[in-house]
Write a protein that holds these residues in place. Structure first.
Motif, short mmCIF file in Angstrom:
data_model
loop_
_atom_site.label_atom_id
_atom_site.label_comp_id
_atom_site.label_asym_id
_atom_site.label_seq_id
_atom_site.Cartn_x
_atom_site.Cartn_y
_atom_site.Cartn_z
N TYR A 117 -4.69 7.86 -3.34
CA TYR A 117 -4.49 9.27 -3.64
C TYR A 117 -5.55 10.16 -2.99
CZ TYR A 117 -1.07 7.79 -7.06
OH TYR A 117 0.03 7.24 -7.66
N GLU A 118 -6.09 9.72 -1.86
CA GLU A 118 -7.13 10.50 -1.19
C GLU A 118 -6.65 11.92 -0.91
OE1 GLU A 118 -10.16 10.24 2.59
OE2 GLU A 118 -8.35 9.03 2.61
N ILE A 175 -6.55 4.04 -6.09
CA ILE A 175 -7.81 4.29 -5.40
C ILE A 175 -7.87 5.73 -4.90
CG2 ILE A 175 -8.08 1.88 -4.76
CD1 ILE A 175 -7.27 2.63 -1.93
N ASN A 176 -9.10 6.17 -4.65
CA ASN A 176 -9.35 7.55 -4.22
C ASN A 176 -8.75 8.54 -5.20
OD1 ASN A 176 -10.88 7.20 -1.80
ND2 ASN A 176 -9.02 6.48 -0.81
N VAL A 177 -8.83 8.21 -6.45
CA VAL A 177 -8.26 9.05 -7.50
C VAL A 177 -9.25 10.17 -7.84
CG1 VAL A 177 -7.40 9.10 -9.87
CG2 VAL A 177 -6.93 7.13 -8.42
N PRO A 178 -8.83 11.43 -7.68
CA PRO A 178 -9.72 12.53 -8.06
C PRO A 178 -10.06 12.45 -9.55
CG PRO A 178 -7.84 13.33 -6.81
CD PRO A 178 -7.57 11.89 -7.14
N LEU A 232 -4.13 18.36 -8.35
CA LEU A 232 -3.10 18.70 -9.33
C LEU A 232 -2.03 19.59 -8.72
CD1 LEU A 232 -5.05 19.31 -12.66
CD2 LEU A 232 -3.51 17.44 -12.10
N SER A 233 -2.42 20.44 -7.78
CA SER A 233 -1.44 21.33 -7.15
C SER A 233 -0.50 20.57 -6.22
CB SER A 233 -2.14 22.46 -6.40
OG SER A 233 -2.92 21.93 -5.35
N SER A 234 -0.89 19.35 -5.81
CA SER A 234 -0.03 18.53 -4.96
C SER A 234 1.14 17.95 -5.75
CB SER A 234 -0.83 17.35 -4.37
OG SER A 234 -1.94 17.79 -3.68
N ARG A 235 0.97 17.88 -7.05
CA ARG A 235 1.98 17.25 -7.90
C ARG A 235 2.94 18.31 -8.39
NH1 ARG A 235 2.31 12.27 -9.66
NH2 ARG A 235 2.82 13.06 -11.70
N TYR A 258 0.86 -1.19 0.00
CA TYR A 258 0.00 0.00 0.00
C TYR A 258 0.89 1.24 0.00
CZ TYR A 258 -3.83 -3.09 1.32
OH TYR A 258 -4.78 -4.09 1.34
N ASN A 259 0.69 2.11 -0.96
CA ASN A 259 1.38 3.39 -1.03
C ASN A 259 0.33 4.47 -0.79
OD1 ASN A 259 4.24 2.77 -2.06
ND2 ASN A 259 2.91 1.56 -3.38
N ILE A 260 0.48 5.20 0.31
CA ILE A 260 -0.51 6.19 0.72
C ILE A 260 0.03 7.57 0.35
CG2 ILE A 260 -1.98 6.99 2.60
CD1 ILE A 260 -2.10 3.93 2.17
N TYR A 261 -0.38 8.06 -0.82
CA TYR A 261 0.11 9.34 -1.29
C TYR A 261 -0.87 10.48 -1.02
CZ TYR A 261 3.66 6.57 -3.62
OH TYR A 261 4.70 5.70 -3.88
N GLY A 262 -1.95 10.17 -0.34
CA GLY A 262 -2.94 11.19 -0.01
C GLY A 262 -3.12 11.30 1.48
N GLY A 263 -4.29 11.73 1.87
CA GLY A 263 -4.58 11.91 3.29
C GLY A 263 -3.77 13.04 3.87
N ASP A 264 -3.20 12.81 5.02
CA ASP A 264 -2.45 13.88 5.69
C ASP A 264 -0.94 13.75 5.47
OD1 ASP A 264 -1.94 11.66 7.23
OD2 ASP A 264 -2.62 12.54 9.11
N GLN A 265 -0.53 13.09 4.41
CA GLN A 265 0.89 12.94 4.10
C GLN A 265 1.50 14.30 3.74
OE1 GLN A 265 2.38 10.15 4.63
NE2 GLN A 265 0.57 8.88 4.81
N ASP A 266 2.72 14.51 4.17
CA ASP A 266 3.46 15.71 3.78
C ASP A 266 4.24 15.36 2.51
OD1 ASP A 266 5.07 17.91 3.44
OD2 ASP A 266 5.81 17.95 5.51
N LEU A 267 3.59 15.54 1.38
CA LEU A 267 4.19 15.14 0.10
C LEU A 267 5.40 16.00 -0.25
CD1 LEU A 267 0.99 14.30 -1.98
CD2 LEU A 267 2.44 12.77 -0.64
N LYS A 268 5.40 17.23 0.19
CA LYS A 268 6.58 18.09 -0.06
C LYS A 268 7.80 17.50 0.63
CE LYS A 268 4.43 21.60 -2.14
NZ LYS A 268 4.29 21.48 -3.56
#
Length: 189
Positions: free
Chosen positions: A93-94, A130-133, A98-101, A45-55
Motif C-alpha cells: 500500500y505504498e 506492507i507499506n501501510v500508512p 484515505l482519500s485513495s479509498r 503480490y498485490n501492488i495497490y500503491g506506488g504509481d498505480q491508477d487506482l481509479k
C-alpha cells in the motif's frame, strides 16, 4: 459449501475470466505471482500503491473482481494439494491514503474478500500488509476484534521502510525469492 462453490464457479464463469484480456496499462503491474516461501507456497503480490491508477483499477468493480479471481486461479494452478495447498499474499500500500479509498475500491475489497472466504477457503497461509500508512494501520487494528483468531494469526501488518519489510518477509521467504524492492535479491517486477 462445495456445491455452493461449484455453482459460483459456473455462474461467475471462472474459465472465461482466465481467458479474458485485461488492460495492461491498468492491471499489468497491479498483481504478480512470483517466488515461493520457505514452505514452497507461491507468493502473490498485490501492488495497490506506488504509481498505480487506482481509479482506473477499481473504476469497474466487476472487471477488477474478474481480474483478481483470474490472478487467484493462476496461483491455485501452482498448488499440488499434496505438499503445497496454500498461498502467501503480500499487499503493498505504498503511498495509499484515505482519500485513495473511494466507494469502488471499498466495494471491490469487500466483494473480493467474500469470494475468497467463500470459494477459496483455507488457501491462505499468510498475508502481509506492507507499506501501510499509520492511519490505515489504526483502522485495521480497530477491526481486529471482528476477525477470528485463526484469520488474525495469518495476517501481519508491516509498516514502511525496506528494513522493516525485509525483516518481516525474510522470516518466511528466502532472500533469493524476495524481490529487490522488498530487500531481497530477486530481479522481479
Amino acid at each position: 459449501m462445495f456445491v455452493g462453490t461449484l455453482r459460483w464457479r459456473e455462474s461467475f464463469n471462472v474459465d472465461a475470466a482466465l481467458k479474458e484480456e485485461f488492460p495492461q496499462d491498468v492491471f499489468g503491474s497491479l498483481g504478480h505471482i512470483f517466488g515461493k516461501d520457505t514452505g514452497g507456497r507461491p507468493i502473490i503480490y498485490n501492488i495497490y500503491g506506488g504509481d498505480q491508477d487506482l481509479k482506473a483499477a477499481f473504476g469497474d468493480v466487476q472487471r477488477f473482481i474478474r481480474w483478481r479471481v483470474a490472478l487467484m486461479e493462476r496461483s491455485v494452478f501452482l498448488l499440488d494439494f499434496n505438499e503445497v495447498d496454500q498461498t502467501v499474499q503480500v499487499h503493498d500500500y505504498e503511498g495509499v491514503s484515505l482519500s485513495s479509498r473511494d466507494a469502488n475500491s471499498k466495494a471491490a475489497a469487500s466483494e473480493a474478500s467474500n469470494i475468497f472466504q467463500s470459494h477459496y477457503p483455507e488457501m491462505l497461509h499468510k498475508k502481509f500488509f506492507i507499506n501501510v500508512p499509520t492511519i490505515l494501520s489504526w483502522i485495521f487494528w480497530a477491526f481486529k476484534p471482528l476477525l477470528s483468531a485463526n484469520t488474525l494469526a495469518k495476517m501481519s501488518v508491516v509498516g514502511t521502510g525496506q528494513d522493516a519489510i525485509r525483516k518481516a518477509l525474510v522470516a518466511h521467504v528466502k532472500e533469493e525469492e524476495l524481490p529487490k524492492r522488498y530487500g531481497g535479491l530477486a530481479d522481479a517486477f
